[in-house]
Design a protein around this motif. Structure first.
Motif, PDB file in Angstrom:
ATOM      1  N   ASP A  98       0.752  -1.229  -0.067  1.00 29.68           N
ATOM      2  CA  ASP A  98      -0.159   0.140   0.129  1.00 29.68           C
ATOM      3  C   ASP A  98       0.612   1.169   0.084  1.00 29.68           C
ATOM      4  OD1 ASP A  98       0.901  -0.515   2.592  1.00 29.68           O
ATOM      5  OD2 ASP A  98      -1.012  -0.854   3.372  1.00 29.68           O
ATOM      6  N   ALA A 138       0.521   6.735   0.314  1.00 26.95           N
ATOM      7  CA  ALA A 138      -0.112   5.497  -0.315  1.00 26.95           C
ATOM      8  C   ALA A 138      -0.534   5.610  -1.582  1.00 26.95           C
ATOM      9  CB  ALA A 138      -1.509   5.814   0.687  1.00 26.95           C
ATOM     10  N   THR A 141      -3.304   7.386  -3.363  1.00 23.37           N
ATOM     11  CA  THR A 141      -3.414   8.821  -3.578  1.00 23.37           C
ATOM     12  C   THR A 141      -2.497   9.568  -4.781  1.00 23.37           C
ATOM     13  OG1 THR A 141      -1.349   9.261  -2.149  1.00 23.37           O
ATOM     14  CG2 THR A 141      -3.867   9.040  -1.157  1.00 23.37           C
TER      15      THR A 141
ATOM     16  N   ALA B  55      -3.171   9.175   5.634  1.00 24.58           N
ATOM     17  CA  ALA B  55      -3.165   8.145   4.752  1.00 24.58           C
ATOM     18  C   ALA B  55      -4.744   7.586   4.761  1.00 24.58           C
ATOM     19  CB  ALA B  55      -2.110   6.800   5.031  1.00 24.58           C
ATOM     20  N   TRP B  57      -6.133   4.550   5.391  1.00 23.52           N
ATOM     21  CA  TRP B  57      -6.496   3.683   6.296  1.00 23.52           C
ATOM     22  C   TRP B  57      -6.771   4.677   7.723  1.00 23.52           C
ATOM     23  CZ3 TRP B  57      -2.155   2.861   3.490  1.00 23.52           C
ATOM     24  CH2 TRP B  57      -0.915   3.395   4.174  1.00 23.52           C
ATOM     25  N   SER B 143      -2.031   0.669  10.257  1.00 23.66           N
ATOM     26  CA  SER B 143      -2.622  -0.131   9.252  1.00 23.66           C
ATOM     27  C   SER B 143      -2.379  -1.538   9.664  1.00 23.66           C
ATOM     28  CB  SER B 143      -2.399   0.388   7.996  1.00 23.66           C
ATOM     29  OG  SER B 143      -1.856  -0.881   7.444  1.00 23.66           O
ATOM     30  N   ALA B 145      -2.179  -3.882   7.740  1.00 26.75           N
ATOM     31  CA  ALA B 145      -1.099  -4.467   6.980  1.00 26.75           C
ATOM     32  C   ALA B 145       0.372  -4.399   7.638  1.00 26.75           C
ATOM     33  CB  ALA B 145      -1.048  -3.829   5.531  1.00 26.75           C
TER      34      ALA B 145
END
Lengths: 571, 445
Positions: A98, A138, A141, B55, B57, B143, B145
């Motif tokens: 991500d 990210a 974006t 971000a 998330w 996050s 992740a």
């Protein structure tokens, strides 16, 4: 570096091989361009290089493909990951992690490189591709050009010897495409990477290529040679090459610069004449615009219905089809449009241009009521789109979205057409008749997903036209289309304009805008920064000028057909 | 002691955030005092507001707060309609009661609604909502992740599957929105539940296509490369893992059951050890290495410690002030804010000062964000290259980047570890940051 020896590839149950008789060698450090119309197996060939064909897709591969000495028959894609890097058309679909930095490291982690090596390569790649400022961002974006550069970077960190790219710039605006191509150019020149590239928009890439592999048609063996020689035989070629062929220059020019240096004589010949507008300049006098039908069941025959349709029973004939007044639209925290003014009349073709994210799609969406205005007003054929029921609105305005597939739900073309007739409340067979006219030779039983990009776009166009909207909007219609499909689309749209449809296209394709539009509107940051006749707006702009205009400037010629007609007139 | 800007090297370990949040959640589970619960929510909210990034998330906090409110609402509605077993004297309203057959004894629909019952439901629902909000805080601050990246090597592939699934969710939402818009273009109604159902198939088709494309891309990037491991090791791995898990199950059962408590604990520990050994052995099959693994530093200890402390202090408070933690609903009494438990909850605010400050990452307005958007924000690519030196990568490494990207064919490849497990390098705890900028830049231009 890449060798194909007598390769033919047949997919699962296909009766004929997708490609056959391929005998190619791509030398180390070359930028090799794969050229050919849609559906000749360019992607198949590219995927054979990285081993996805046949290991991942299935099918039978005869012959032998070797990359950097490794045979793809004995090496699965994952075992080729350190020599071949693959980049596709839509980077977002292929990201595994991500954030930018993780994405760059992902491939190396899979290869099991030592942590200090990974760290060093990530830093180098960030600098090489100009991504350092984005390292913690990210991925979702980022802009399209940035995403594509990250996708290239993510395969570069594994230090592949070969880079395979399938239409890397087709989703990008001209500036972002330049960004990506400049990176490729640098990889080839500075690092000696071998690049194999397929791209429909030849005008962007052909002058960078060292070699061209031409795939003339389905099943025909590809040929390989220097770009200028190959372009002479190619069924697809950019306008600058067409212009060169028209003027009889040899060898053919590949870049605007080449052509410009040879053009003084042509310019002198054209100096006295004025470009005539294309053969269908707008609605013939006396032919009224197709106007919005009211919702009324009709059981009459096709011809009588047509006559009935033409009877003005909606908006007044002289009124503009769409009017946008001081429109502002907000999407989240972003002001997507700001005090936008636009009027579209019957028979008028307008091209909306501007970089990705400039607000083109939002403006089209506002015209069909997908976005509620924050201030200002939108009226389409007398209706306010976001307050009108969809069933009524389709009679006033139709939009073909960026992904034409989104409009298609059914399993077969016939079912799709029947559904379109029901949706639009049109007599049975209307949509099928349109498909037969716009897209001859497509059988009823075909699944829409099996059509080529161009055919799918045309099917979606027919579905939208079933409700006979006077105003037609197209969002990025030439994405993924080859030159033949594009020419066909231009023809169709010209006919529709001649029938009195107003057409608004949002497009990055300057050549398309030059061919079709009488008027160009340029958006930047949600505001209209230019609005005027195509010749004036486009010729003065370095980013949006078509190739012919760049070659022949300051003369106001935009397209090869214009020049051809003028040359016929003055032998 | 000012907190540094969060960059990748100073960012707090994701595990620390999760421990902190779970600590708050554990504390919330020990009390039904609405004032203490509200204080916990406020603490979590303040830390999220102070330390979350831009971000995507990080926006999940709002979603979790809404979910918490929804849970609270549902709890209240059920208590209102179905009654509650809490005896009460203050009747608010009396609903008509649904007569139920004999076999449904103990279930009541309608009937008397008492203030006591509603207050009890409110406290209970608030507790659940607070738990959810604590999880939301962890989601927003780190996050999931990132947490999965810290999994042991053998679990890596399962971790990737989860990460991929999580990145698919936003794609699916976008697809649904796009396809509903497309329905409008076909002249079909685009609102309502039926419209949502009918786009289901196309959305699934799209998701399937995307996963096939992603699988191809992952394969082409070396996902699933395996080191050759002797057969004996593979078998031992399987036996250890399976046996260990069985041991864990049996041990847990022993601990929970009345009888075999003496046998339970040793069995559980033995099972855990065997399972961990299996995981460690299984890790040898994977050739993967880790890029910049997260480091657990002093700040991580403080953040995790503050969460654990809140939990421990409230558990202790359950000993010395049980009635303050559980204000009574029968008879009704206004809850009071007990001093010491409230002060212990405030310990959870520590991360708001200790954790690294978030950097502005997303560059909110990509269209007209100029150099003014800061060195590591801003959407402008051109500025990005130049602003590089600003983001804290100052230290000069011992090696001048000898092999630039793709420089010498095979250069830098000497560290490639291919199939030989013996040469595989484990991620070191402290990876030295190297700064190869200069040579590459000169070379590149």
């Amino acid at each position: 570096m890449i060798r194909f020896e007598q390769v033919s590839i047949t997919y699962g149950e296909a009766s004929a091989p997708a490609v056959r008789g391929v005998d190619l060698t791509v030398a180390e450090g070359e930028l090799c361009l794969l050229v050919g119309p849609s559906g000749v197996g360019k992607s198949t060939l590219l995927n054979a290089v990285c081993g996805l064909v046949p290991h991942f897709t299935g099918g039978t591969l005869r012959g032998r493909v070797t990359v950097a000495g490794r045979d793809t028959r004995t090496h699965a894609p994952r075992e080729l990951a350190d020599v071949v890097g693959t980049v596709g058309q839509d980077p977002l679909d292929r990201f595994v992690t991500d954030t930018v930095e993780d994405e760059l490291a992902y491939g190396m982690e899979s290869l099991g490189l030592a942590p200090d090596v990974m760290r060093r390569r990530v830093e180098e790649t960030l600098d090489l591709l100009g991504l350092a400022g984005l390292r913690d961002r990210a991925l979702t974006t980022l802009s399209g050009g940035q995403q594509q550069r990250v996708a290239i970077g993510s395969v570069l960190t594994a230090h592949p010897k070969v880079l395979v790219l399938d239409e890397p710039t087709s989703a990008l605006d001209p500036a972002a495409a330049e960004e990506v191509l400049a990176v490729l150019q640098r990889l080839v020149h500075d690092l000696g990477t071998t690049v194999l590239l397929a791209e429909h928009r030849l005008e962007r890439v052909v002058h960078y290529a060292d070699q061209v592999i031409l795939m003339p048609g389905p099943g025909a063996a590809p040929r390989q040679g220097p770009p200028a020689a190959m372009m002479a035989h190619s069924p697809v070629r950019p306008p600058v090459v067409d212009l060169g062929a028209l003027a009889g220059w040899s060898p053919l020019p590949l870049s605007v610069r080449d052509a410009r240096r040879r053009s003084p004589e042509l310019r002198a010949r054209l100096a006295g004449t004025e470009p005539r507008p294309p053969e269908v300049p707008g609605p013939p006098p006396g032919a009224p615009a197709p106007v919005a039908r009211t919702r009324r069941p009709r059981r009459t025959g096709l011809l009588r219905r047509r006559a009935a349709d033409r009877a003005p029973d909606g908006a007044a004939p002289g009124a503009p089809l769409a009017e946008v007044r001081r429109l502002a639209v907000r999407r989240g925290r972003v002001e997507a449009l700001r005090s936008v003014e636009l009027t579209v009349g019957a028979g008028e073709t307008v091209a909306l241009m501007g970089r990705n994210g400039a607000g083109k799609s939002t403006l089209l969406g506002s015209l069909v009521g997908l976005h509620t205005p924050a201030s200002g007003s939108v009226t389409v054929g007398g209706a306010v789109p976001h307050r009108t029921a969809p069933g009524t609105l389709v009679r006033h305005v139709g939009l073909v979205p960026q992904e034409p597939q989104d409009l298609l739900y059914a399993d077969t073309v016939a079912a799709e057409c029947a559904a379109a007739d029901r949706d639009a409340d049109a007599p049975a067979g209307t949509c099928r008749a349109l498909v037969a006219r716009l897209l001859p030779g497509v059988s009823d039983a075909t699944h829409p997903r099996d059509l080529s990009e161009g055919q799918r776009l045309t099917l979606a166009l027919a579905v939208v036209l079933t409700a006979r909207p006077p105003l037609l909007l197209l969002d990025e219609p030439t994405r993924g289309l080859d030159y033949a499909a594009k020419a066909r689309l231009v023809e169709v749209l010209r006919e529709l304009a001649a029938e009195g449809h107003g057409i608004v296209l949002a497009t990055h394709d300057v050549e398309l805008a030059a061919e079709l539009a009488r008027r160009v509107v340029i958006l930047a940051g949600g505001e209209i920064v230019a609005d005027g006749p195509t010749e004036e707006v486009v010729v003065s702009s370095p980013a949006f000028a078509p190739q012919v205009a760049k070659v022949l400037a300051p003369l106001p010629w935009l397209t090869v057909p214009q020049v051809a007609r003028a040359l016929e007139a003055t032998p | 002691m000012r907190a540094p800007r969060a960059t990748r090297s100073t960012a707090l370990h994701a595990g620390a955030w999760w421990l902190w949040a779970l600590g708050l959640a554990a504390a919330a589970s020990r009390t039904t005092n609405p004032l203490l619960l509200a204080l916990l929510v406020a603490v979590a909210g303040y830390v999220v507001a102070a330390r979350r990034t831009d971000a995507p998330w990080a926006r999940s906090y709002g979603a979790f707060v809404k979910l918490g409110l929804l849970v609270l609402g549902i709890r209240l509605v059920f208590a209102f309609l179905l009654g509650s077993p809490i005896p009460g004297t203050h009747t608010l309203v009396t609903l008509p009661e649904l007569p139920l057959p004999d076999w449904a004894q103990g279930v009541r629909v309608g009937g008397r609604v008492t203030a006591e019952g509603m207050v009890f439901a409110l406290y209970d629902g608030l507790k659940l909502a607070t738990l959810l909000i604590c999880v939301g805080a962890a989601n927003a601050l780190a996050s999931p992740a990132r947490l999965l990246k810290s999994l042991p090597g053998a679990l890596y592939e399962a971790g990737v599957a989860v990460v991929v699934a999580m990145t698919f969710a936003p794609h699916l939402v976008a697809d649904v929105q796009r396809l509903r818009a497309a329905r409008r273009l076909r002249g079909r109604p685009d609102r309502g539940f039926a419209a949502l159902l009918q786009v289901g198939l196309p959305v699934l088709e799209g998701a399937l296509e995307r996963s096939v494309a992603l699988a191809g891309a992952m394969d082409a990037r070396g996902y699933g490369r395996r080191a050759e491991v002797p057969r004996a090791v593979r078998r031992t791995t399987a036996v250890l893992t399976l046996g260990g898990l069985l041991g864990v199950c049996a041990g847990t059962y022993g601990l929970l059951a009345q009888a075999g408590a003496g046998l339970g604990l040793p069995l559980l520990i033995a099972g855990l050890v065997a399972a961990l050994a299996g995981l460690w052995l299984g890790g040898r099959r994977s050739v993967r290495t880790r890029y910049r693994p997260e480091r657990w530093g002093a700040r991580a200890w403080l953040v995790a410690g503050s969460g654990v402390a809140v939990a421990a202090l409230l558990i202790a408070a359950g000993g010395y002030a049980p009635e303050a933690l559980h204000p009574s609903a029968v008879p009704l009494a206004a809850p009071r804010l007990p001093l010491w438990p409230a002060l212990s909850v405030l310990v959870g605010l520590l991360p708001a000062w200790v954790a690294p400050r978030p950097a502005d990452l997303t560059g909110r307005d990509t269209d007209d964000g100029g150099p003014g958007a800061g060195p590591d924000g801003g959407g402008r690519e051109r500025a990005a290259g130049r602003a590089r030196s600003a983001d804290g990568e100052g230290s000069v490494g011992p090696e001048p980047a000898a092999s630039a990207v793709g420089g010498v064919p095979g250069g830098g490849r000497e560290r490639f570890v291919g199939r030989a497990p013996a040469r595989r390098e484990r991620p070191a705890r402290g990876v030295r940051p190297l700064s190869p900028t200069r040579p590459t830049k000169e070379r590149a231009q």
